[in-house]
Write a protein that holds these residues in place. Structure first.
Motif, short mmCIF file in Angstrom:
data_model
loop_
_atom_site.label_atom_id
_atom_site.label_comp_id
_atom_site.label_asym_id
_atom_site.label_seq_id
_atom_site.Cartn_x
_atom_site.Cartn_y
_atom_site.Cartn_z
N ARG A 104 0.83 -1.21 0.00
CA ARG A 104 0.00 0.00 0.00
C ARG A 104 0.86 1.25 0.00
O ARG A 104 0.49 2.27 -0.60
CB ARG A 104 -0.90 0.03 1.23
CG ARG A 104 -2.10 -0.90 1.17
CD ARG A 104 -3.00 -0.67 2.38
NE ARG A 104 -3.67 0.63 2.29
CZ ARG A 104 -4.36 1.18 3.29
NH1 ARG A 104 -4.43 0.57 4.46
NH2 ARG A 104 -4.95 2.34 3.14
N THR A 105 2.00 1.21 0.65
CA THR A 105 2.82 2.41 0.79
C THR A 105 3.64 2.72 -0.46
O THR A 105 3.91 3.88 -0.75
CB THR A 105 3.77 2.26 2.00
OG1 THR A 105 4.56 1.07 1.82
CG2 THR A 105 2.96 2.16 3.29
N ASN A 106 4.03 1.67 -1.20
CA ASN A 106 4.79 1.88 -2.43
C ASN A 106 4.37 0.84 -3.46
O ASN A 106 5.13 -0.06 -3.81
CB ASN A 106 6.29 1.80 -2.14
CG ASN A 106 7.13 2.13 -3.37
OD1 ASN A 106 6.61 2.58 -4.40
ND2 ASN A 106 8.44 1.91 -3.27
N PRO A 107 3.15 0.93 -3.98
CA PRO A 107 2.64 -0.11 -4.88
C PRO A 107 3.41 -0.21 -6.19
O PRO A 107 3.51 -1.29 -6.78
CB PRO A 107 1.19 0.28 -5.11
CG PRO A 107 1.12 1.75 -4.81
CD PRO A 107 2.14 1.97 -3.74
N GLU A 108 3.97 0.91 -6.64
CA GLU A 108 4.71 0.89 -7.91
C GLU A 108 5.93 -0.02 -7.84
O GLU A 108 6.34 -0.60 -8.85
CB GLU A 108 5.15 2.31 -8.30
CG GLU A 108 4.02 3.26 -8.62
CD GLU A 108 3.42 3.93 -7.39
OE1 GLU A 108 2.51 4.76 -7.55
OE2 GLU A 108 3.88 3.62 -6.26
N ILE A 119 -3.23 0.16 -8.22
CA ILE A 119 -2.58 1.19 -7.41
C ILE A 119 -3.60 2.18 -6.86
O ILE A 119 -3.57 2.54 -5.67
CB ILE A 119 -1.49 1.90 -8.24
CG1 ILE A 119 -0.34 0.92 -8.53
CG2 ILE A 119 -0.99 3.14 -7.52
CD1 ILE A 119 0.64 1.43 -9.55
N ALA A 120 -4.54 2.60 -7.71
CA ALA A 120 -5.57 3.54 -7.26
C ALA A 120 -6.44 2.92 -6.17
O ALA A 120 -6.81 3.60 -5.19
CB ALA A 120 -6.44 3.96 -8.45
N LYS A 136 -4.56 2.79 -2.85
CA LYS A 136 -4.37 4.11 -2.26
C LYS A 136 -5.68 4.74 -1.80
O LYS A 136 -5.66 5.70 -1.02
CB LYS A 136 -3.68 5.03 -3.28
CG LYS A 136 -2.23 4.67 -3.53
CD LYS A 136 -1.56 5.66 -4.47
CE LYS A 136 -0.07 5.34 -4.63
NZ LYS A 136 0.61 6.30 -5.55
N THR A 137 -6.83 4.20 -2.26
CA THR A 137 -8.11 4.87 -2.02
C THR A 137 -9.04 4.07 -1.12
O THR A 137 -9.67 4.62 -0.22
CB THR A 137 -8.82 5.15 -3.36
OG1 THR A 137 -7.94 5.87 -4.22
CG2 THR A 137 -10.10 5.94 -3.14
N LYS A 178 -10.49 1.90 1.77
CA LYS A 178 -10.11 1.77 3.17
C LYS A 178 -10.53 0.41 3.72
O LYS A 178 -11.59 -0.10 3.38
CB LYS A 178 -10.77 2.87 4.01
CG LYS A 178 -10.46 4.28 3.52
CD LYS A 178 -8.97 4.58 3.56
CE LYS A 178 -8.70 6.02 3.12
NZ LYS A 178 -7.25 6.29 3.02
#
Length: 378
Positions: free
Chosen positions: A92-96, A114-115, A118-119, A121
């Motif tokens: 979650r913190t660095n998905p790339e 990725i979206a 990050k979105t 919850k």
């Protein structure tokens, strides 16, 4: 005149097996495949009545519940494509980083994953589980009904899947000393997943999680343990051309799905299968007043009865009870005859041993009932 349960199930069956096709991957997925994109040009896509996209607003992270608002409404008999994602191995913190490290394309599907991470919850109370698409409200479905889910197609939006091992997980949790993630790349022409040279796993995609909502009084529950309303059944036979029946507990049923698998052995013994993004195309059919107490499934060649429990011995007993009850009540045999048939002609397989509630499924061959003909849709 009311339709008997026997007629209801017999109307859904025939003896021809639909071949698994990997030839309908959407544009862009070919970039991640080992062979050329021309390997993908095969069967035409099924045109759905509705498409539920794998967008953040259509996702639920890890739980089912009667109070979870539906993201889409469909009618009884509609064909629906439900897109899902696979966040396995992605931080979650660095998905790339996951895509870069494994030389995987940062395509439109990766951007969706990725979206979502990050979105979307997690459930506020701490319930954890799978990334799910849904729920979908099926008009006409009411408590006491049965929802038939015909699996018309399963397609890959990405050309890879992920398997992991980790300390404390899987069927031998104390034996694993280090976490490791394995990326399986798909060869669509030969329909296999490649781990490394000399290891090729036949692709046989299915949804690990297909569920309706539990009753309102249960509140929200994790998607990890399966239950009578479905969920994380991990039955590897639920591929394209098969059917799952689930009991309806709330108005609209509230169907959710996720946890796509490119392939899985019975048992899912590392804790996960080849976790993959899949697009499920399914037809939803409501059977009014046809009540089930447990999930039931069907393939062109078998009926499948399901047993669940935290104790594998009890799960086996439950699967046997479900199988005998089905053979007795639906196919028309005495209890003793049904038990004899189960002992001599039915295979009992371990679905999974890693989801808190463990699973056994009974494979009841249609071919052994030589005086009965079973119609089927596929």
């Amino acid at each position: 005149m009311k339709t008997s349960r026997r007629t209801f199930l017999q109307k859904t069956t025939q003896s021809s097996l639909t071949a698994l096709s990997l030839g309908s991957l959407p544009a862009g997925a070919a970039d991640a495949l080992i062979n050329q994109p021309d390997a993908l040009a095969a069967a035409p896509r099924i045109k759905p009545d509705h498409v539920v996209r794998s967008l953040p607003e259509n996702m639920v992270w890890g739980y089912f519940g009667a109070d979870v608002p539906p993201v889409y409404r469909v009618r009884d008999g509609d064909v629906v494509e439900i897109q899902t994602v696979n966040p396995s191995g992605v931080s979650r913190t660095n998905p790339e980083e996951f895509y870069q490290k494994n030389n995987l394309p940062m395509d439109a599907h990766a951007q969706e994953v990725i979206a979502i991470l990050k979105t979307v919850k997690p459930e506020p109370s701490g319930i954890r589980g799978h990334m799910l698409t849904g729920p979908v409200f099926i008009e006409g479905a009411q408590p006491g009904d049965t929802l038939e889910i015909r699996i018309l197609d399963l397609t890959f939006p990405a050309g890879f899947g992920v398997n992991s091992v980790w300390p404390g997980g899987g069927g031998i949790p104390d034996a694993v000393t280090a976490r490791e993630t394995f990326v399986y790349r798909y060869d669509a022409r030969r329909k296999v997943a490649l781990l490394k040279e000399g290891v090729e796993i036949p692709l046989r995609p299915f949804m690990g999680v297909m569920a309706l909502s539990p009753p309102p009084e249960t509140g929200r529950v994790s998607s990890i343990p399966p239950a009578f309303f479905g969920g994380n059944l991990d039955i590897r036979h639920l591929t394209k051309g098969t059917t799952l029946y689930l009991p309806v507990s709330v108005p609209g049923g509230l169907f959710s799905t996720g946890d796509g698998h490119g392939a899985q052995g019975n048992g899912e013994v590392s804790g996960v299968a080849i976790e993959t993004a899949l697009n499920l195309t399914a037809k939803f059919i409501v059977h009014k007043g046809k009540t089930l107490t447990m999930p039931r499934a069907e393939t062109p060649t078998h009926f499948i009865a399901v047993g669940l429990d935290k104790d594998l011995n009890k799960a086996m007993k439950n699967a046997l009870t479900e199988a005998v009850t089905f053979i007795k009540d639906t196919l028309g045999y005495t209890f003793n005859e049904a038990l004899s048939i189960a002992s001599t002609g039915v295979d009992f397989e371990v679905s999974q041993v890693v989801d808190q509630t463990l699973g056994i499924h009974a494979m009841i061959p249609k071919a052994i009932f030589t005086k009965q003909k079973f119609s089927y849709w596929a």
